[in-house]
Motif scaffolding. Structure first.
Motif, short mmCIF file in Angstrom:
data_model
loop_
_atom_site.label_atom_id
_atom_site.label_comp_id
_atom_site.label_asym_id
_atom_site.label_seq_id
_atom_site.Cartn_x
_atom_site.Cartn_y
_atom_site.Cartn_z
N ASN A 94 -2.90 -2.83 -4.32
CA ASN A 94 -1.96 -2.01 -5.08
C ASN A 94 -0.85 -1.54 -4.15
N LEU A 95 0.38 -1.48 -4.68
CA LEU A 95 1.53 -1.02 -3.92
C LEU A 95 2.27 0.01 -4.75
N ALA A 96 2.25 1.26 -4.28
CA ALA A 96 3.01 2.32 -4.95
C ALA A 96 4.49 2.07 -4.68
N GLU A 99 12.83 4.70 -1.79
CA GLU A 99 12.25 4.22 -0.53
C GLU A 99 12.08 2.70 -0.55
N THR A 100 13.12 2.00 -0.98
CA THR A 100 13.02 0.56 -1.17
C THR A 100 12.72 -0.18 0.13
N LEU A 101 13.41 0.15 1.22
CA LEU A 101 13.18 -0.54 2.49
C LEU A 101 11.76 -0.31 3.00
N ALA A 102 11.29 0.91 2.89
CA ALA A 102 9.93 1.21 3.34
C ALA A 102 8.90 0.45 2.51
N ARG A 103 9.14 0.32 1.22
CA ARG A 103 8.20 -0.40 0.34
C ARG A 103 8.21 -1.89 0.63
N GLU A 104 9.36 -2.45 0.99
CA GLU A 104 9.41 -3.86 1.35
C GLU A 104 8.61 -4.12 2.62
#
Length: 170
Positions: free
Chosen positions: A129-131, A136-141
């Motif tokens: 799972n990925l919140a 925070e797009t860069l951090a999520r990538e």
């Protein structure tokens, strides 16, 4: 607690640790070393496949020889399919994505040098799972790449366990 009580406990813990180490106790599969039922294997990955490179590295660290030609190998690892998918898992109250489900699926089979199947088509699917937060797009990538790398390492360990467990013709 007194110093004497602490000293007794520390001595007992040290004695227990020494006795476990001296008896040859070792966790199953520790070190990632597995004994393969074949001497050499050919991996049907492309040269640039990160999964193939990681699997090759782990096999070389163990007892198997990875060869570059299928005719020189005792076993052939054939990749039937390798897929990475990202699905929406949940939405917030505004209808925006809140969570993704990352999937990594590998389907493979293992054949002997005569072309007979040692291990029939086997599918391994891993899920994480990925919140997600739009701010925070860069951090999520980066987190997504890290999760895929973690799934790749997990996949390599599962493949090694399955390869070590196969029965070959004697």
């Amino acid at each position: 607690m007194t110093i004497r009580t602490l000293a007794v406990r520390a001595t007992l813990a040290l004695a227990l640790g020494a006795s476990v180490a001296s008896c040859g106790f070792q966790l199953r599969g520790s070190g990632g070393q597995y004994t393969m039922p074949f001497h050499s294997i050919y991996l049907g990955f492309s040269e640039t496949s990160p999964l193939g490179v990681e699997l090759k590295r782990n096999l070389r660290a163990g007892s198997a020889v990875v060869v570059s030609s299928p005719k020189d190998a005792d076993a052939q690892f054939d990749v039937i399919s390798e897929q990475r998918n990202k699905q929406i898992l949940s939405l917030n109250s505004q209808g925006r994505v809140r969570e993704y489900l990352l999937l990594y699926t590998l389907t493979f089979r293992v054949r002997d040098k005569d072309g007979g199947e040692i291990l029939g088509p086997t599918e391994i699917t891993l899920k994480r799972n990925l919140a997600f937060n739009e701010s925070e797009t860069l951090a999520r990538e980066s987190e997504e790449a890290l999760l895929y790398r973690d799934m790749q390492n997990d996949l390599v360990q599962q493949i090694l366990r399955r390869l070590a467990a196969v029965k070959t013709k004697a």
